[in-house]
Design a protein around this motif. Structure first.
Motif, PDB file in Angstrom:
ATOM      1  N   UNK A   1      12.257  -3.611   0.473  1.00 31.31           N
ATOM      2  CA  UNK A   1      11.102  -4.644   1.098  1.00 31.31           C
ATOM      3  C   UNK A   1       9.910  -3.833   1.838  1.00 31.31           C
ATOM      4  N   UNK A   2      10.413  -2.530   2.673  1.00 31.44           N
ATOM      5  CA  UNK A   2       9.288  -1.577   3.140  1.00 31.44           C
ATOM      6  C   UNK A   2       8.485  -1.182   2.013  1.00 31.44           C
ATOM      7  N   UNK A   3       8.863  -0.678   0.921  1.00 32.20           N
ATOM      8  CA  UNK A   3       8.135  -0.212  -0.305  1.00 32.20           C
ATOM      9  C   UNK A   3       7.005  -1.213  -0.761  1.00 32.20           C
ATOM     10  N   UNK A   4       7.694  -2.669  -0.900  1.00 36.51           N
ATOM     11  CA  UNK A   4       6.960  -3.665  -1.541  1.00 36.51           C
ATOM     12  C   UNK A   4       6.018  -3.926  -0.338  1.00 36.51           C
ATOM     13  N   UNK A   5       6.257  -3.941   1.015  1.00 40.23           N
ATOM     14  CA  UNK A   5       5.222  -4.327   1.839  1.00 40.23           C
ATOM     15  C   UNK A   5       4.061  -3.341   2.096  1.00 40.23           C
ATOM     16  N   UNK A   6       4.392  -2.108   1.657  1.00 37.93           N
ATOM     17  CA  UNK A   6       3.190  -1.103   1.804  1.00 37.93           C
ATOM     18  C   UNK A   6       2.336  -1.073   0.714  1.00 37.93           C
ATOM     19  N   UNK A   7       3.082  -1.478  -0.652  1.00 38.37           N
ATOM     20  CA  UNK A   7       2.501  -1.719  -1.666  1.00 38.37           C
ATOM     21  C   UNK A   7       1.376  -2.972  -1.785  1.00 38.37           C
ATOM     22  N   UNK A   8       1.828  -3.689  -1.027  1.00 40.18           N
ATOM     23  CA  UNK A   8       1.012  -4.893  -0.748  1.00 40.18           C
ATOM     24  C   UNK A   8      -0.125  -4.823   0.201  1.00 40.18           C
ATOM     25  N   UNK A   9       0.051  -3.933   0.976  1.00 40.40           N
ATOM     26  CA  UNK A   9      -1.073  -3.518   2.041  1.00 40.40           C
ATOM     27  C   UNK A   9      -2.374  -2.815   1.112  1.00 40.40           C
ATOM     28  N   UNK A  10      -1.898  -2.234   0.038  1.00 41.03           N
ATOM     29  CA  UNK A  10      -3.145  -2.029  -0.777  1.00 41.03           C
ATOM     30  C   UNK A  10      -3.598  -3.172  -1.605  1.00 41.03           C
ATOM     31  N   UNK A  11      -2.678  -3.760  -2.349  1.00 44.44           N
ATOM     32  CA  UNK A  11      -3.117  -4.994  -3.245  1.00 44.44           C
ATOM     33  C   UNK A  11      -2.387  -6.161  -2.792  1.00 44.44           C
TER      34      UNK A  11
ATOM     35  N   UNK B   1       3.042 -10.063  -8.708  1.00 45.70           N
ATOM     36  CA  UNK B   1       4.264  -9.317  -8.970  1.00 45.70           C
ATOM     37  C   UNK B   1       4.914  -8.879  -7.683  1.00 45.70           C
ATOM     38  N   UNK B   2       3.938  -8.119  -6.705  1.00 47.76           N
ATOM     39  CA  UNK B   2       4.479  -7.389  -5.680  1.00 47.76           C
ATOM     40  C   UNK B   2       5.081  -8.398  -4.784  1.00 47.76           C
ATOM     41  N   UNK B   3       4.321  -9.686  -4.601  1.00 45.70           N
ATOM     42  CA  UNK B   3       4.809 -10.573  -3.762  1.00 45.70           C
ATOM     43  C   UNK B   3       6.057 -11.218  -4.164  1.00 45.70           C
ATOM     44  N   UNK B   4       6.206 -11.242  -5.724  1.00 46.78           N
ATOM     45  CA  UNK B   4       7.465 -11.740  -5.886  1.00 46.78           C
ATOM     46  C   UNK B   4       8.648 -10.975  -5.583  1.00 46.78           C
ATOM     47  N   UNK B   5       8.301  -9.617  -5.881  1.00 41.05           N
ATOM     48  CA  UNK B   5       9.370  -8.601  -5.599  1.00 41.05           C
ATOM     49  C   UNK B   5       9.659  -8.318  -4.119  1.00 41.05           C
ATOM     50  N   UNK B   6       8.863  -8.713  -3.155  1.00 36.21           N
ATOM     51  CA  UNK B   6       9.245  -8.672  -2.092  1.00 36.21           C
ATOM     52  C   UNK B   6       9.963  -9.974  -1.589  1.00 36.21           C
ATOM     53  N   UNK B   7       9.615 -11.059  -2.069  1.00 34.83           N
ATOM     54  CA  UNK B   7      10.456 -12.133  -1.895  1.00 34.83           C
ATOM     55  C   UNK B   7      11.859 -12.037  -2.560  1.00 34.83           C
ATOM     56  N   UNK B   8      12.125 -11.310  -3.494  1.00 34.38           N
ATOM     57  CA  UNK B   8      13.357 -11.094  -3.937  1.00 34.38           C
ATOM     58  C   UNK B   8      14.058 -10.197  -2.786  1.00 34.38           C
TER      59      UNK B   8
END
Length: 295
Positions: free
Chosen positions: A132-142, A147-154
């Motif tokens: 979740x933390x990696x996905x959150x940091x990725x979403x800060x950039x995009x 797909x990033x939102x989906x991954x974080x949801x999972x």
């Protein structure tokens, strides 16, 4: 349905790079050997392209040596390291994947795909908080990356943070209205919560987006059959298994985040003679693989 879409999308994207073709080696000059680093890098990028194309056809064993050599010829290219990390992820070689991805991140800290891939590595190791933390940091950039939102949801789903998971799935769909996996996964959550009708609506919406999506079709079939609409459920189930028989495997469904309530209902559904008849016979008869105790 986790899918870890960023790794898959990147491998496909690599095959579309507009890379120059590798330059053939010139005749050996006996007195001195001139190393042309630009040509070596070009050859490395060409090898990376070959590796990405092989990965599209799931030829991971053939792709990995090319990707490794590509990182030696183009060691400062973060995309090449990302490709290598993605291939190791597909091979379930997590230590090698993380090492390659961390090198890629060092080369380019602003590449969100690297963070998403690191999130995928953590997710597959069941380290959901780290994912979740990696996905959150990725979403800060995009922040609008579906797909990033989906991954974080999972990741939130696996952490039991269900309202937040649904919110991320909804955001993914708001960015891409045809992103049926996010719609499907809202249905998975609702079914586990006992909201069968709400789950049915989500799976119907997912099928409306893609009529060949076997996952929501089978889930809907199970829900309809369990609710009492047996004939419609059987017809849908037969159609789903004709599209993709992997969904007859309970372990495969668990990998796609199906919850215990739905798995139990699905196991009973798959044991029905009508469902058994759809599956390809094996040497000793049809077997429905499962990891759940007999009821």
């Amino acid at each position: 349905m986790p899918k870890h879409l960023h790794v898959i999308s990147f491998l496909v994207a690599c095959s579309l790079w507009n890379m120059p073709q590798a330059v053939h080696a010139q005749a050996l000059i006996p007195h001195t050997v001139q190393i042309d680093r630009d040509k070596l890098e070009t050859q490395g990028l060409s090898l990376a392209q070959e590796a990405a194309q092989l990965a599209r056809f799931r030829e991971i064993d053939m792709a990995l040596p090319r990707a490794r050599l590509a990182t030696q010829l183009a060691p400062k290219n973060d995309k090449v390291w990302l490709l290598l990390g993605g291939l190791h992820l597909q091979a379930k070689e997590f230590d090698q994947a993380i090492a390659a991805l961390q090198t890629a991140q060092t080369l380019n800290p602003k590449n969100a795909d690297i963070l998403f891939a690191l999130g995928s590595a953590s997710f597959q190791q069941k380290k959901y908080q780290a994912a979740a933390e990696y996905y959150q940091n990725g979403l800060k950039l995009t922040p609008k990356d579906a797909e990033g939102l989906f991954d974080l949801g999972n990741a939130y789903y696996m952490l039991g943070r269900l309202p937040e998971a649904i919110a991320k799935f909804d955001q993914a769909v708001s960015q891409d209205q045809k992103f049926w996996p996010a719609i499907n996964n809202i249905g998975l959550i609702k079914y586990e919560q006992g909201d069968i009708q709400g789950a049915v609506k989500q799976w119907q919406a997912a099928i409306a987006v893609d009529k060949q999506a076997a996952e929501p079709l089978l889930a809907l079939a199970v829900a309809m059959y369990t609710k009492g609409d047996q004939q419609q459920g059987l017809r849908m189930g037969e159609a789903a298994l004709r599209i993709d028989q992997r969904y007859a495997d309970i372990n495969f469904l668990k990998e796609n985040l199906w919850g215990e309530r739905l798995l139990l209902d699905t196991r009973r559904f798959l044991e029905l003679p009508q469902m058994q008849s759809v599956l390809e016979p094996q040497e000793e008869g049809v077997v429905i693989p499962n990891s759940l105790p007999a009821q």
